[in-house]
Design an enzyme around this catalytic site. Structure first.
Site, short mmCIF file in Angstrom:
data_model
loop_
_atom_site.label_atom_id
_atom_site.label_comp_id
_atom_site.label_asym_id
_atom_site.label_seq_id
_atom_site.Cartn_x
_atom_site.Cartn_y
_atom_site.Cartn_z
N ASP A 1 -71.52 64.97 42.10
CA ASP A 1 -71.88 64.21 40.90
C ASP A 1 -70.70 63.47 40.29
OD1 ASP A 1 -70.72 66.65 40.25
OD2 ASP A 1 -72.53 67.48 39.36
N GLU B 1 -80.36 69.37 35.51
CA GLU B 1 -80.59 70.23 34.35
C GLU B 1 -81.97 70.88 34.45
OE1 GLU B 1 -78.20 70.94 32.58
OE2 GLU B 1 -77.11 69.27 31.70
C1 F6R Z 1 -69.81 70.08 39.17
C2 F6R Z 1 -71.18 70.54 39.07
C3 F6R Z 1 -71.64 71.49 38.04
C4 F6R Z 1 -70.70 72.69 37.86
C5 F6R Z 1 -71.20 73.61 36.75
C6 F6R Z 1 -70.26 74.74 36.49
O1 F6R Z 1 -69.66 69.17 40.22
O2 F6R Z 1 -71.95 70.08 39.84
O3 F6R Z 1 -72.91 71.97 38.39
O4 F6R Z 1 -70.61 73.40 39.05
O5 F6R Z 1 -71.37 72.86 35.58
O6 F6R Z 1 -69.08 74.23 35.94
P1 F6R Z 1 -67.77 75.14 35.82
O7 F6R Z 1 -67.34 75.43 37.20
O8 F6R Z 1 -66.77 74.27 35.12
O9 F6R Z 1 -68.19 76.34 35.05
#
Ligand code: F6R
Length: 261
Positions: A67, A143
């Protein structure tokens, strides 16, 4: 889903890196799907170490990120492009043009998303997709409520995700509201998925993903339908799992040929 609970996130990151290294050594032209955020950082550090100290080469590897924020120039320090270059790409021997991210600055977003899907197909599909999970159960930026069959497209971030990601931007109002993300259908086509999750604040999402019903209300739960998904956790993220002891028993009893060491 194979659930592996390691002693901490460093150990989980090391195991994730071993799984990726095995693929790269076994397959001449491996295609990796990559994630951003805090979760994969230990794993990326370990890949860089393996590249430097164990001659793990990425010169034939192609990568596709999950993303990118919409409207954020790639040169912005919080763009996923910048993050990936800083934490991984600049430290490996990837070929020029081998790393792809969705284009959050595209004039024609639907066409750009279709081109991203097509590029993944041309590369032969994703061999291994690395994933984190959001506090609300999101996978990539799908989401809650996202179609379980969705493809790469424009999405609006939830308030929960905006709040969580404001730690990178300094304040909530600086977090872009829109993103381009691979869809859940896109992710499900990867031949293998490796999802990492760490910390107490991920325990509910992890429980819903692994042991809850498959539902768009927890996008991560779609992985229950994936043929080959490994979930790497620390004890805190595993804290709300009903079958925690069973997962520990399974891993402790694995035959040597099923391990990555
Ligand atoms: C990032 C992504 C998101 C993250 C998720 C967790 O490319 O696709 O789904 O994996 O928001 O974020 P962190 O690792 O920062 O807790």
């Amino acid at each position: 889903m194979e659930v592996i609970i390691k002693s901490d996130k460093l150990e989980a990151g090391k195991l994730g890196a071993k799984i990726i290294a095995r693929l790269i050594r076994d397959k001449a032209k491996a295609v990796l799907g990559l994630a951003t955020g805090s979760t994969p950082l230990a794993l990326y550090k370990e890949l860089v170490r393996m590249h430097r100290e164990e001659s793990l080469s990425f010169k034939n590897v192609t990568t596709f990120n999950l993303d990118e924020y919409v409207g954020l120039d790639p040169s912005h320090p919080c763009s996923f492009y910048s993050e990936m270059h800083k934490n991984l790409f600049s430290q490996l021997d990837l070929a020029k043009g081998a790393s792809h991210l969705p284009d959050g600055m595209a004039q024609d977003l639907p066409a750009s998303c279709a081109a991203y899907e097509a590029a993944i197909k041309v590369a032969g599909g994703i061999d291994l997709q690395l994933l984190g999970i959001g506090h609300d159960g999101h996978l990539a930026f799908n989401e809650p409520g996202s179609s379980l069959a969705s493809r790469t497209r424009l999405k609006t971030l939830s308030q929960k995700t905006i709040k969580a990601n404001s730690r990178f931007f300094g304040s909530e109002d600086k977090v872009p509201r829109h993103v381009v993300t691979m869809g859940l259908g896109t992710i499900m086509e990867a031949r293998q998925c490796v999802l990492l999750a760490f910390g107490r604040d991920k325990a509910e999402a992890v429980r819903d993903m692994i042991e809850g019903p498959v539902s768009a209300s927890c996008p991560g739960s779609v992985l229950q339908f994936h043929e080959k998904t490994i979930v790497l956790l620390d004890p805190e993220a595993a804290g709300k799992l009903k079958r925690k002891q069973y997962y520990l028993d399974v891993y402790a009893g694995k035959p040597a040929w099923q391990l990555w060491d």
